[in-house]
Scaffold this motif. Structure first.
Motif, PDB file in Angstrom:
ATOM      1  N   GLU A 161     -15.368  -0.607   7.155  1.00  0.00           N
ATOM      2  CA  GLU A 161     -16.204  -0.846   8.053  1.00  0.00           C
ATOM      3  C   GLU A 161     -16.827  -1.556   7.184  1.00  0.00           C
ATOM      4  OE1 GLU A 161     -17.697   3.191   8.099  1.00  0.00           O
ATOM      5  OE2 GLU A 161     -16.396   4.435   9.546  1.00  0.00           O
ATOM      6  N   GLY A 162     -16.508  -2.325   6.061  1.00  0.00           N
ATOM      7  CA  GLY A 162     -17.821  -3.076   5.825  1.00  0.00           C
ATOM      8  C   GLY A 162     -17.065  -4.595   5.392  1.00  0.00           C
ATOM      9  N   ALA A 163     -15.644  -3.961   4.774  1.00  0.00           N
ATOM     10  CA  ALA A 163     -15.034  -5.525   4.481  1.00  0.00           C
ATOM     11  C   ALA A 163     -14.517  -6.615   5.252  1.00  0.00           C
ATOM     12  CB  ALA A 163     -13.639  -4.232   3.521  1.00  0.00           C
ATOM     13  N   SER A 164     -14.576  -7.483   4.531  1.00  0.00           N
ATOM     14  CA  SER A 164     -14.561  -9.175   4.879  1.00  0.00           C
ATOM     15  C   SER A 164     -12.500  -8.788   5.402  1.00  0.00           C
ATOM     16  CB  SER A 164     -14.744  -9.460   4.197  1.00  0.00           C
ATOM     17  OG  SER A 164     -14.013  -9.902   2.534  1.00  0.00           O
ATOM     18  N   MET A 165     -12.500  -9.731   6.564  1.00  0.00           N
ATOM     19  CA  MET A 165     -11.041  -9.894   6.839  1.00  0.00           C
ATOM     20  C   MET A 165      -9.772  -9.970   5.565  1.00  0.00           C
ATOM     21  SD  MET A 165     -10.015  -8.530   9.470  1.00  0.00           S
ATOM     22  CE  MET A 165     -10.497  -8.056  11.298  1.00  0.00           C
ATOM     23  N   PRO A 166     -10.391 -11.576   4.893  1.00  0.00           N
ATOM     24  CA  PRO A 166      -9.929 -11.678   3.657  1.00  0.00           C
ATOM     25  C   PRO A 166      -9.498 -10.286   2.677  1.00  0.00           C
ATOM     26  CG  PRO A 166     -11.271 -13.463   4.232  1.00  0.00           C
ATOM     27  CD  PRO A 166     -11.532 -12.363   5.036  1.00  0.00           C
ATOM     28  N   THR A 167     -10.072  -9.351   2.306  1.00  0.00           N
ATOM     29  CA  THR A 167      -9.815  -8.364   1.693  1.00  0.00           C
ATOM     30  C   THR A 167      -9.247  -7.630   2.441  1.00  0.00           C
ATOM     31  OG1 THR A 167     -12.165  -8.360   0.403  1.00  0.00           O
ATOM     32  CG2 THR A 167     -11.136  -6.410   0.578  1.00  0.00           C
ATOM     33  N   MET A 168      -9.244  -7.446   3.824  1.00  0.00           N
ATOM     34  CA  MET A 168      -8.592  -6.284   3.859  1.00  0.00           C
ATOM     35  C   MET A 168      -6.415  -6.819   4.218  1.00  0.00           C
ATOM     36  SD  MET A 168      -9.919  -3.268   5.063  1.00  0.00           S
ATOM     37  CE  MET A 168      -9.135  -2.698   5.294  1.00  0.00           C
ATOM     38  N   ALA A 169      -6.721  -7.854   4.751  1.00  0.00           N
ATOM     39  CA  ALA A 169      -5.834  -9.097   5.320  1.00  0.00           C
ATOM     40  C   ALA A 169      -4.794  -8.951   3.156  1.00  0.00           C
ATOM     41  CB  ALA A 169      -5.454 -10.358   5.099  1.00  0.00           C
ATOM     42  N   ILE A 170      -5.645  -8.241   1.749  1.00  0.00           N
ATOM     43  CA  ILE A 170      -4.804  -8.587   0.729  1.00  0.00           C
ATOM     44  C   ILE A 170      -4.656  -6.795   0.494  1.00  0.00           C
ATOM     45  CG2 ILE A 170      -6.668  -8.559  -0.486  1.00  0.00           C
ATOM     46  CD1 ILE A 170      -3.515 -10.444  -0.542  1.00  0.00           C
ATOM     47  N   LEU A 171      -5.589  -5.627   0.728  1.00  0.00           N
ATOM     48  CA  LEU A 171      -5.727  -4.927   0.060  1.00  0.00           C
ATOM     49  C   LEU A 171      -4.212  -4.401   1.357  1.00  0.00           C
ATOM     50  CD1 LEU A 171      -8.702  -4.202  -1.280  1.00  0.00           C
ATOM     51  CD2 LEU A 171      -6.972  -4.885  -2.491  1.00  0.00           C
ATOM     52  N   PRO A 172      -4.783  -2.869   2.053  1.00  0.00           N
ATOM     53  CA  PRO A 172      -4.265  -2.440   2.761  1.00  0.00           C
ATOM     54  C   PRO A 172      -3.347  -3.159   3.681  1.00  0.00           C
ATOM     55  CG  PRO A 172      -6.038  -2.519   4.031  1.00  0.00           C
ATOM     56  CD  PRO A 172      -5.948  -3.378   3.109  1.00  0.00           C
ATOM     57  N   ALA A 173      -2.960  -4.401   3.938  1.00  0.00           N
ATOM     58  CA  ALA A 173      -2.549  -4.977   4.823  1.00  0.00           C
ATOM     59  C   ALA A 173      -0.581  -5.811   3.782  1.00  0.00           C
ATOM     60  CB  ALA A 173      -3.094  -6.267   5.494  1.00  0.00           C
ATOM     61  N   SER A 174      -1.054  -5.773   2.888  1.00  0.00           N
ATOM     62  CA  SER A 174       0.092  -6.968   2.161  1.00  0.00           C
ATOM     63  C   SER A 174       0.478  -6.130   0.584  1.00  0.00           C
ATOM     64  CB  SER A 174      -0.671  -8.520   2.190  1.00  0.00           C
ATOM     65  OG  SER A 174      -1.287  -8.538   1.705  1.00  0.00           O
ATOM     66  N   LEU A 175      -0.140  -6.512  -0.488  1.00  0.00           N
ATOM     67  CA  LEU A 175       0.083  -6.535  -2.080  1.00  0.00           C
ATOM     68  C   LEU A 175       0.239  -4.997  -2.451  1.00  0.00           C
ATOM     69  CD1 LEU A 175      -0.992  -9.083  -1.857  1.00  0.00           C
ATOM     70  CD2 LEU A 175      -2.288  -8.242  -4.320  1.00  0.00           C
ATOM     71  N   ASP A 176      -1.208  -3.681  -1.133  1.00  0.00           N
ATOM     72  CA  ASP A 176      -0.923  -2.264  -1.363  1.00  0.00           C
ATOM     73  C   ASP A 176       0.000  -1.871  -0.661  1.00  0.00           C
ATOM     74  OD1 ASP A 176      -3.921  -2.786  -3.720  1.00  0.00           O
ATOM     75  OD2 ASP A 176      -4.468  -0.766  -2.047  1.00  0.00           O
ATOM     76  N   ILE A 181       5.273   1.175  -1.622  1.00  0.00           N
ATOM     77  CA  ILE A 181       6.569   1.029  -0.908  1.00  0.00           C
ATOM     78  C   ILE A 181       7.467   1.116  -1.806  1.00  0.00           C
ATOM     79  CG2 ILE A 181       7.933   0.285   1.123  1.00  0.00           C
ATOM     80  CD1 ILE A 181       5.759   2.724   1.683  1.00  0.00           C
ATOM     81  N   TYR A 182       7.334  -0.297  -3.087  1.00  0.00           N
ATOM     82  CA  TYR A 182       8.499  -0.442  -3.936  1.00  0.00           C
ATOM     83  C   TYR A 182       7.855   0.517  -5.018  1.00  0.00           C
ATOM     84  CZ  TYR A 182       9.561  -2.519  -8.398  1.00  0.00           C
ATOM     85  OH  TYR A 182      10.765  -2.723  -9.300  1.00  0.00           O
ATOM     86  N   LEU A 183       6.822   0.979  -5.007  1.00  0.00           N
ATOM     87  CA  LEU A 183       7.142   2.037  -5.609  1.00  0.00           C
ATOM     88  C   LEU A 183       8.303   3.359  -4.719  1.00  0.00           C
ATOM     89  CD1 LEU A 183       7.198   4.509  -8.634  1.00  0.00           C
ATOM     90  CD2 LEU A 183       4.793   4.636  -7.085  1.00  0.00           C
ATOM     91  N   LEU A 184       7.655   3.770  -3.600  1.00  0.00           N
ATOM     92  CA  LEU A 184       8.724   4.595  -2.749  1.00  0.00           C
ATOM     93  C   LEU A 184      10.299   4.262  -2.512  1.00  0.00           C
ATOM     94  CD1 LEU A 184       9.022   7.165  -1.034  1.00  0.00           C
ATOM     95  CD2 LEU A 184       8.312   5.438   0.961  1.00  0.00           C
ATOM     96  N   THR A 185      10.539   3.066  -3.063  1.00  0.00           N
ATOM     97  CA  THR A 185      12.316   2.831  -3.327  1.00  0.00           C
ATOM     98  C   THR A 185      12.483   3.293  -4.313  1.00  0.00           C
ATOM     99  OG1 THR A 185      11.700   0.830  -1.973  1.00  0.00           O
ATOM    100  CG2 THR A 185      13.573   0.875  -2.590  1.00  0.00           C
ATOM    101  N   ARG A 186      11.801   2.505  -5.367  1.00  0.00           N
ATOM    102  CA  ARG A 186      12.261   3.613  -6.630  1.00  0.00           C
ATOM    103  C   ARG A 186      12.030   4.612  -6.845  1.00  0.00           C
ATOM    104  NH1 ARG A 186      11.796  -1.039 -11.017  1.00  0.00           N
ATOM    105  NH2 ARG A 186      13.291   1.295 -11.796  1.00  0.00           N
TER     106      ARG A 186
END
Length: 383
Positions: A161-176, A181-186
């Motif tokens: 609702e307030g975060a910029s698109m670069p922030t959303m692109a790096i957090l819930p979209a890719s890095l997190d 899922i890496y941890l789920l794989t392990r």
């Protein structure tokens, strides 16, 4: 005795390491001309990438827990300047899950009498008593919350609702997403030997996440929330893949993780390019941008078709692997209850793909093909 921390690099962590740094670089390039507090964003982004690398290199639970926990305050700082409510909700939800992961890791160390993170199914712990099940659920909670899977997904729409698109692109979209899922794989391949009950739990959680989130996305009128709910829905496919406990399904879930990071980052960055020109995320105030922003339109169309699972794009390949794995699990299930769970997961995945396609038809039409309803009459451009 000497105390030391171990690091290592295997094929799984090397692959995720490559994509984390790739997406970090791409978002840095995009974000250089975006209007938001750069003095906070770029240092946090670089520290987040650094600790993400350390998570993937960690070979013992102590170093892993330190690096994993360090990402939480960075997440909060990145969101706090842009979305106060989202930052507080992320701190509460992800912080609770991180504590659960820490507790689960402590129990796991007690079971194995070692702080070294096992690698290989031969060292995995059997789920043969309630305390080990409790440990499994605690660690699973940490992975699912980081990835944004239901029921630990609520921080993502709030942040949007307030975060910029670069922030959303790096957090819930890719890095997190990659870290979760890496941890789920392990957890599924190295830490525990999954039983029928554990696979059924993953299948149900993944299926319900797919259905709930895609329905919520379909009714959104805010571009940020539409993309956020789809980020949640796609995690369901990954969890279902691991829930099959079949090599094809696990490979499909992992491939879908990579695919999702690609097209979801592309969607958030495309949305950011649109917002920079029209100064709004309201779908009802957008439209007719295809002729002014043809490159953005082409990129948004490709990633929209990919997330919808349309051939020959990458999203189709991973979803097709998941469908095949669920059919294989359905035919090989040993009891009728597990067979029903596999059938439910297959129907949910296919129905979710149909609703995803409908949602992104709405997105493409509202932003690029429909009539321009914006009050901002400035001529949009690609720059």
């Amino acid at each position: 005795d000497e105390f030391y921390l171990e690091v290592s690099l295997n094929r799984l962590s090397a692959l995720v390491l490559f994509f984390i740094n790739l997406f970090g670089l791409l978002v840095c390039v995009f974000a250089r001309d975006y209007s938001y507090p750069r003095r906070v964003y770029f240092p946090c982004l670089l520290w987040l990438i650094a600790f993400s690398n350390l998570i993937l290199l960690a070979a013992d639970f102590i170093l892993f827990a330190f690096a994993w926990g360090a990402t939480l305050p960075i997440l909060y700082i990145m969101l706090a300047r842009e979305s106060g409510l989202g930052a507080r909700k992320a701190l509460a939800v992800v912080g609770m899950a991180d504590f659960a992961l820490l507790l689960g890791s402590c129990l796991y160390i007690v079971f194995t009498n070692s702080t070294v993170m096992p690698h290989g199914a031969g060292l995995a712990v059997m789920l043969d008593n309630p305390l080990k099940w409790f440990c499994f659920v605690l660690m699973l909670t940490g992975a699912l919350a980081k990835a944004g899977c239901g029921p630990f997904h609520t921080w993502i729409p709030a942040a949007s609702e307030g975060a910029s698109m670069p922030t959303m692109a790096i957090l819930p979209a890719s890095l997190d997403k990659l870290l979760g899922i890496y941890l789920l794989t392990r957890i599924c391949l190295d830490f525990f030997v999954l039983t029928s009950a554990a696979t059924a739990l993953l299948l149900i959680v993944g299926s319900l996440t797919i259905l709930f989130a895609v329905v919520m996305a379909l009714v959104q009128h805010d571009l940020r929330k539409l993309l956020s709910y789809h980020a949640i829905s796609q995690v369901g496919y990954m969890v279902v893949g691991f829930g099959t406990a079949i090599p094809l399904g696990i490979a499909g879930g992992f491939l879908h993780m990579i695919n999702h990071a690609l097209y979801k980052s592309g969607l958030f960055l495309s949305g950011g390019a649109v917002e920079q020109q029209k100064k709004t995320f309201d779908l009802e105030k957008l439209g007719g941008l295809a002729r002014f922003m043809p490159v953005t339109f082409a990129c948004a169309l490709v990633v929209s078709l990919s997330i919808s699972g349309i051939p020959p794009f990458n999203g189709f390949a991973s979803k097709w692997m998941l469908y095949q794995a669920m059919l294989e699990g359905l035919s090989g299930a040993g009891n009728p209850y597990l067979r029903f769970v596999f059938l439910f997961a297959l129907v949910a995945a296919m129905f979710g793909s149909a609703l995803t396609l409908a949602s992104f038809i709405k997105f493409i039409h509202a932003v690029f093909l429909g009539q321009n309803n914006s009050t901002n009459r400035m001529m949009p451009t690609e720059s």
